[in-house]
Design an enzyme around this catalytic site. Sequence first.
Site, short mmCIF file in Angstrom:
data_model
loop_
_atom_site.label_atom_id
_atom_site.label_comp_id
_atom_site.label_asym_id
_atom_site.label_seq_id
_atom_site.Cartn_x
_atom_site.Cartn_y
_atom_site.Cartn_z
N TYR A 28 0.83 -1.20 0.00
CA TYR A 28 0.00 0.00 0.00
C TYR A 28 0.87 1.25 0.00
CZ TYR A 28 -4.00 2.97 1.16
OH TYR A 28 -4.96 3.92 1.14
N ALA A 59 -3.07 -5.41 4.44
CA ALA A 59 -2.61 -6.23 5.56
C ALA A 59 -3.61 -7.31 5.96
CB ALA A 59 -2.30 -5.33 6.76
N ILE A 85 -0.57 2.81 8.81
CA ILE A 85 -0.35 4.12 9.44
C ILE A 85 -1.69 4.64 9.97
CG2 ILE A 85 0.39 6.51 9.07
CD1 ILE A 85 2.24 5.48 6.83
N THR A 89 -9.81 7.35 11.47
CA THR A 89 -10.92 6.49 11.89
C THR A 89 -10.40 5.27 12.65
OG1 THR A 89 -10.92 5.07 9.92
CG2 THR A 89 -12.17 7.15 9.80
N HIS A 91 -10.59 2.32 11.69
CA HIS A 91 -10.16 1.29 10.73
C HIS A 91 -8.73 0.83 11.05
CE1 HIS A 91 -10.13 -1.01 7.05
NE2 HIS A 91 -9.02 -0.39 6.65
#
Length: 183
Positions: A28, A59, A85, A89, A91
């Site tokens: 990513y 991931a 990172i 939020t 998430h």
Amino acid sequence: MAGSETHYILPRPTFDKPVKLLIVVAPYYKDIADNLIAGAVAEIEAVGGTFEVVEVPGALEIPPAIGMAERMANFDGYVALGCIIRGETTHYDTVCNDSSRGLTLLGLQGLCIGNGILTVENRKQAEVRADPKDQNKGGGAAAAALHLLALARKWGAPRGGVGFQPARDEYQVAGPSQDDSTA
């Protein structure tokens, strides 16, 4: 700060037979992933091992990819690489926890996995941790997988599949016997 501390690092394991590892990476953040891969490759090559690299979208896909490889391919160990990172939020928490949990569950089933998925607050932290000339977390993840593999070979653990195991013949229900006839 952890970067200024000195830590003990186990001596590199040695192997009598060749080792082949699968590096599963979520690129990513491509530059960070490339540094993680470079560190992992150097560590694997230092023990004379071979490797393959596969990419997955994120991931969360790393543990399923490792599970599939264990069932469908022939690798001695696995290196999980990626970077998460913190964002705005929750998430972040889900991805960190669930990717780690998935790898842990696979490891508890006997897979030799080094977890090099970075979980950081910002890009700078990721860059320092991924850099092979700095914290080299990719190399550390490969070293972890290699140390676990050395233990597995030392103990001679049998290799088995991961996941659902179908019933063996002695446990399957038999059909009606010849004595079950009705007259």
